[in-house]
Scaffold this motif. Sequence first.
Motif, PDB file in Angstrom:
ATOM      1  N   THR A  51     -11.458  -1.015 -19.397  1.00 25.84           N
ATOM      2  CA  THR A  51     -11.955  -2.069 -18.518  1.00 25.84           C
ATOM      3  C   THR A  51     -10.835  -2.876 -17.860  1.00 25.84           C
ATOM      4  N   ALA A  52      -9.625  -2.729 -18.374  1.00 27.20           N
ATOM      5  CA  ALA A  52      -8.464  -3.427 -17.790  1.00 27.20           C
ATOM      6  C   ALA A  52      -7.341  -2.409 -17.631  1.00 27.20           C
ATOM      7  N   SER A  53      -7.431  -1.626 -16.563  1.00 26.71           N
ATOM      8  CA  SER A  53      -6.512  -0.503 -16.359  1.00 26.71           C
ATOM      9  C   SER A  53      -5.315  -0.910 -15.518  1.00 26.71           C
ATOM     10  N   ILE A  54      -4.342  -0.029 -15.445  1.00 29.91           N
ATOM     11  CA  ILE A  54      -3.140  -0.287 -14.654  1.00 29.91           C
ATOM     12  C   ILE A  54      -3.506  -0.389 -13.174  1.00 29.91           C
ATOM     13  N   GLN A  55      -2.819  -1.285 -12.456  1.00 32.92           N
ATOM     14  CA  GLN A  55      -3.071  -1.511 -11.033  1.00 32.92           C
ATOM     15  C   GLN A  55      -1.857  -1.063 -10.213  1.00 32.92           C
ATOM     16  N   PHE A  56      -2.115  -0.598  -8.988  1.00 40.51           N
ATOM     17  CA  PHE A  56      -1.038  -0.083  -8.142  1.00 40.51           C
ATOM     18  C   PHE A  56       0.017  -1.160  -7.868  1.00 40.51           C
ATOM     19  N   GLU A  57      -0.413  -2.415  -7.745  1.00 44.41           N
ATOM     20  CA  GLU A  57       0.514  -3.504  -7.446  1.00 44.41           C
ATOM     21  C   GLU A  57       1.587  -3.659  -8.524  1.00 44.41           C
ATOM     22  N   GLU A  58       1.281  -3.175  -9.728  1.00 45.35           N
ATOM     23  CA  GLU A  58       2.246  -3.279 -10.820  1.00 45.35           C
ATOM     24  C   GLU A  58       3.462  -2.378 -10.612  1.00 45.35           C
ATOM     25  N   PHE A  59       3.340  -1.405  -9.713  1.00 44.91           N
ATOM     26  CA  PHE A  59       4.457  -0.511  -9.406  1.00 44.91           C
ATOM     27  C   PHE A  59       5.362  -1.062  -8.304  1.00 44.91           C
ATOM     28  N   SER A  60       5.109  -2.272  -7.837  1.00 47.19           N
ATOM     29  CA  SER A  60       5.846  -2.791  -6.676  1.00 47.19           C
ATOM     30  C   SER A  60       7.352  -2.848  -6.925  1.00 47.19           C
ATOM     31  N   ASP A  61       7.774  -3.265  -8.117  1.00 49.35           N
ATOM     32  CA  ASP A  61       9.209  -3.323  -8.421  1.00 49.35           C
ATOM     33  C   ASP A  61       9.821  -1.929  -8.426  1.00 49.35           C
ATOM     34  N   CYS A  62       9.093  -0.971  -8.985  1.00 53.12           N
ATOM     35  CA  CYS A  62       9.594   0.406  -9.021  1.00 53.12           C
ATOM     36  C   CYS A  62       9.687   0.987  -7.616  1.00 53.12           C
ATOM     37  N   LEU A  63       8.715   0.687  -6.773  1.00 53.55           N
ATOM     38  CA  LEU A  63       8.744   1.176  -5.390  1.00 53.55           C
ATOM     39  C   LEU A  63       9.935   0.600  -4.632  1.00 53.55           C
ATOM     40  N   ALA A  64      10.241  -0.673  -4.876  1.00 56.79           N
ATOM     41  CA  ALA A  64      11.398  -1.298  -4.225  1.00 56.79           C
ATOM     42  C   ALA A  64      12.699  -0.696  -4.731  1.00 56.79           C
ATOM     43  N   TRP A  65      12.762  -0.425  -6.039  1.00 56.07           N
ATOM     44  CA  TRP A  65      13.955   0.179  -6.656  1.00 56.07           C
ATOM     45  C   TRP A  65      14.157   1.615  -6.183  1.00 56.07           C
ATOM     46  N   TRP A  66      13.069   2.331  -5.922  1.00 54.35           N
ATOM     47  CA  TRP A  66      13.108   3.759  -5.610  1.00 54.35           C
ATOM     48  C   TRP A  66      14.059   4.071  -4.454  1.00 54.35           C
TER      49      TRP A  66
END
Length: 357
Positions: free
Chosen positions: A272-287
């Motif tokens: 009911t409380a799953s991972i959200q795409f916004e949580e990858f924002s730091d990784c996307l910036a680092w990529w």
Amino acid sequence: MSGIHFTSRDEIHTLGHMYESMLREMRDAAGDSGEFYTPRAVVKFIVSVVNPRLGETVLDPAAGTGGFLVETYEHLQKQAKRAEDYARLKRGTLYGIEAKTLPYLLCEMNLLLHGMEYPDIDPGNALRFALREIGDRDRVDVIMTNPPFGGEEERGILSNFPEDKQTAETALLFLQLIMRKLRRPVGGSKGGRCGMVVPNGVLFGDGVCARIKEDLLKEFNLHTIVRLPNGVFAPYTGIPTNLLFFDRSGPTKEVWYYEQPLPADRKSYTKTASIQFEEFSDCLAWWKKREENERAWRIPVAELLANGCNLDRKNPRHKQDIAHLPPAQIAANILQKEHRIAEIIGKVSKLLAKQDL
């Protein structure tokens, strides 16, 4: 006579709701068959960083209900400008394979509802062909997938793989298939690339697993491993998982690791409380601009090869998480502690014996 009118926006919308309802029910009843479902956030992250381009061929050899293919279709739609672009997108771009009947039907329906008039989904076992028979005409530019793991294949399937790389671990069979199916860089063209989910056992496995990883490191560029936090696939499995990203641009020189953290107020994800795409924002910036930091580090390939191709490398800036340790290391740690306890008890016994004299 009543029927379904696929030209009607309202009816397509209703069918979309029916599909989502069926998919939710299947997820809730999945039990040990949770391989059908990959969190939307994980799918979107993989598609975002692999970044398939219009004109490339894209395959999911374990398509499930079509999550990767639908996300890719929406990703490529943004690149389509002309009528011929849309025509190419709808035919000759996206391919899937799904052997189980229910997810196969849901995959077809999913793609149809998103605008693909002729979904190209193979209902057979992706592993049914001998690797040596897969040639250049069978290869693709991009593979994105979450293959099933922990399952077993019949003996006839195992015979499709080299004798020294036959294994009961389905994820390793799919990894070999993917390596074979990626397009080779011929005539100046770019080689194929992949983003996939793997269980933690693939990282630390030895024997057959190590031989497969040696080929991966020497023949492919395994440039990134994203370590996912606990509970991403809850409640379907509690097994720690990782994302592998590799391509055919040449042998691996170094592997970058990125440890995706849990939100500060969470110990694990739930259904009911799953991972959200916004949580990858730091990784996307680092990529796009990689630097070592509290979440990212890199290991030279020579070190990995010298250590039996063990890819299970911990964040050097964080405390070790026992959930990610190889079973052999956990057992060794337990034995070491038991020996230490026995030594302490021995000393205490000697002190007590002296007091009794």
